[in-house]
Design an enzyme around this catalytic site. Structure first.
Site, PDB file in Angstrom:
ATOM      1  N   LYS A  35       0.845  -1.207   0.000  1.00  0.00           N
ATOM      2  CA  LYS A  35       0.000   0.000   0.000  1.00  0.00           C
ATOM      3  C   LYS A  35       0.874   1.249   0.000  1.00  0.00           C
ATOM      4  CE  LYS A  35      -0.455  -0.289   5.048  1.00  0.00           C
ATOM      5  NZ  LYS A  35      -1.326  -0.751   6.151  1.00  0.00           N
ATOM      6  N   TYR A 250      15.451  30.655   8.268  1.00  0.00           N
ATOM      7  CA  TYR A 250      14.255  31.410   8.660  1.00  0.00           C
ATOM      8  C   TYR A 250      14.128  31.459  10.180  1.00  0.00           C
ATOM      9  CZ  TYR A 250      12.127  31.359   3.974  1.00  0.00           C
ATOM     10  OH  TYR A 250      11.833  31.550   2.654  1.00  0.00           O
TER      11      TYR A 250
HETATM   12  C1  LIG Z   1      -0.535  -1.711   6.838  1.00  0.00           C
HETATM   13  C2  LIG Z   1      -1.064  -2.977   7.353  1.00  0.00           C
HETATM   14  C3  LIG Z   1      -0.201  -4.074   7.540  1.00  0.00           C
HETATM   15  C4  LIG Z   1       1.292  -3.959   7.404  1.00  0.00           C
HETATM   16  O1  LIG Z   1       1.768  -3.323   8.572  1.00  0.00           O
HETATM   17  P1  LIG Z   1       3.331  -3.153   8.896  1.00  0.00           P
HETATM   18  O2  LIG Z   1       3.326  -2.638  10.289  1.00  0.00           O
HETATM   19  O3  LIG Z   1       3.841  -2.152   7.915  1.00  0.00           O
HETATM   20  O4  LIG Z   1       3.964  -4.478   8.741  1.00  0.00           O
HETATM   21  C5  LIG Z   1      -0.755  -5.293   7.904  1.00  0.00           C
HETATM   22  N1  LIG Z   1      -2.089  -5.412   8.107  1.00  0.00           N
HETATM   23  C6  LIG Z   1      -2.943  -4.368   7.989  1.00  0.00           C
HETATM   24  C7  LIG Z   1      -4.385  -4.564   8.242  1.00  0.00           C
HETATM   25  C8  LIG Z   1      -2.462  -3.115   7.608  1.00  0.00           C
HETATM   26  O5  LIG Z   1      -3.288  -2.082   7.482  1.00  0.00           O
END
Ligand SMILES: *Cc1c(COP(=O)(O)O)cnc(C)c1O
Length: 355
Positions: A35, A250
């Protein structure tokens, strides 16, 4: 000579990390969470490389992300959508053989009404105590009633506190998960994200690592160390000396008590280097550490290079994330996590893939 701010992505490191995690998860299948553009590493590049290495299950958050992965990988791999699908996205999911996760009774009802229900078994996300997403324990009976003619392929849940191994929530959620998976005896069970792989006996049948694939997150008891997959470097634009009493940036938030040599590099918050790293962050030049001084601006960051003995001149690279500049340490300096730092690296940063 580095001309442009660049994120170099080591696909071999990601494959190596996936294999290390696959070993750690024992008999369970090791999926890949890709993702958010594979946590900034490029979903097409990462998923096709992992597919070649033998990974057959990919998790995305949205239907749009899943479509990218489906287009890249062709028909075979299973492409899951964590957030599920609504409206037109349900039709798109059906047409493209995507697997939206069912996270609520309303998503289950929409699934039943769609063409998906005739062709696919469902993936159920049960909320075992995180209270964020998933069918609540109190709704299980109603879900079962809605599932009479539909088979369940996966029952999944998600840990709230897996990165704190001693947190009582972990055992509590695991207990609830064991209870709930008895309702669907033949289904594949999936509970662990990356951090869950550090907990005892939580791999079940399918694990869903994300951040660990990219070399980040909390430490895991792996046989071989996980490797950082992304290196973010910016070129030095200018090097100059300032006298005692001078300020930089800044708001003149940094005043020097002694004469210093400074280097300004071409990266700022518009590239995803958080402004909260102002006077807190660090970089490495030729393997030597130097500190961010003054405020990070939109396109520029200034480093104190007084004590750097390596060559410091325009075109030399300063590493902000990578082999030397540890992702989680940099994230901690910004008051955040590796997840946010990686996914925040912006589109202006040129991406180069190796391996
Ligand atoms: C994003 C996600 C993962 C992966 O999580 P990590 O901590 O990056 O390993 C696994 N399961 C769900 C439901 C997620 O949303």
């Amino acid at each position: 000579m580095l001309e442009r701010t660049r994120a170099t992505i080591d696909l071999e490191a990601i494959v190596s990390n996936w294999k290390v995690l696959d070993e750690l998860s024992g008999a369970a299948e090791t999926a890949a969470v890709v993702k958010a553009n594979a946590y900034g590493h490029g979903a097409p590049e990462v998923s096709s490389r992992l597919s070649r290495a033998g990974c057959t299950s990919f998790f995305t958050a949205t239907v749009n992300e899943a479509l990218v992965v489906r287009k890249t990988l062709g028909a075979d791999p299973i492409v899951y959508v964590f957030n599920g699908a609504m409206g037109d996205d349900l039709a798109a999911a059906a047409t493209n053989n995507l697997t939206p996760v069912i996270n609520s009774l309303s998503q289950l009802q929409a699934w039943r009404a769609s063409t998906l229900s005739s062709s696919q078994a469902v993936v159920l996300h049960i909320d075992t105590g995180m209270n964020r997403l998933g069918i609540g324990m109190q709704d299980i009976a109603e879900a079962k009633a809605l599932l009479t003619e539909i088979s369940v392929s996966i029952v999944m849940s998600h840990f709230a506190c897996a990165d704190e191994p001693d947190h009582p929530m972990n055992d509590e959620q695991r207990r609830q998960f064991d209870q709930i998976t008895k309702e669907w005896p033949g289904a594949t069970r999936s509970l662990s994200n990356s951090a869950g792989l550090g907990l005892l006996d939580c791999a079940y049948d399918l694990v869903r690592p994300g951040i660990a694939l990219y070399g980040g997150g909390s430490p895991l008891p792996t046989k071989r160390p996980l490797q950082p997959a992304m290196t973010v470097e910016a070129p030095i634009l200018t090097v100059f000396d300032v006298p005692a009493g001078a300020n930089t940036g800044y708001g003149a938030t940094k005043r020097f008590d002694t004469p210093r040599r400074l280097a300004t590099v071409g990266i700022g918050y518009a590239d995803g280097l958080p402004r909260s790293l102002s006077n807190q962050g660090f970089a490495y030049i030729g393997g030597e550490r130097c500190e961010v001084v003054g405020r990070i601006s939109m396109d520029l960051t200034t480093l104190d290079v007084t004590n750097v003995s390596a060559e410091v001149q325009p075109g030399v690279a300063a590493e902000f994330i990578g082999r030397y500049a540890d992702l989680e340490q940099q994230a901690a300096a910004a008051g955040t996590l590796g997840y946010e730092l990686l996914t925040g690296i912006g589109p202006r940063v040129e991406r180069v893939w190796h391996g």
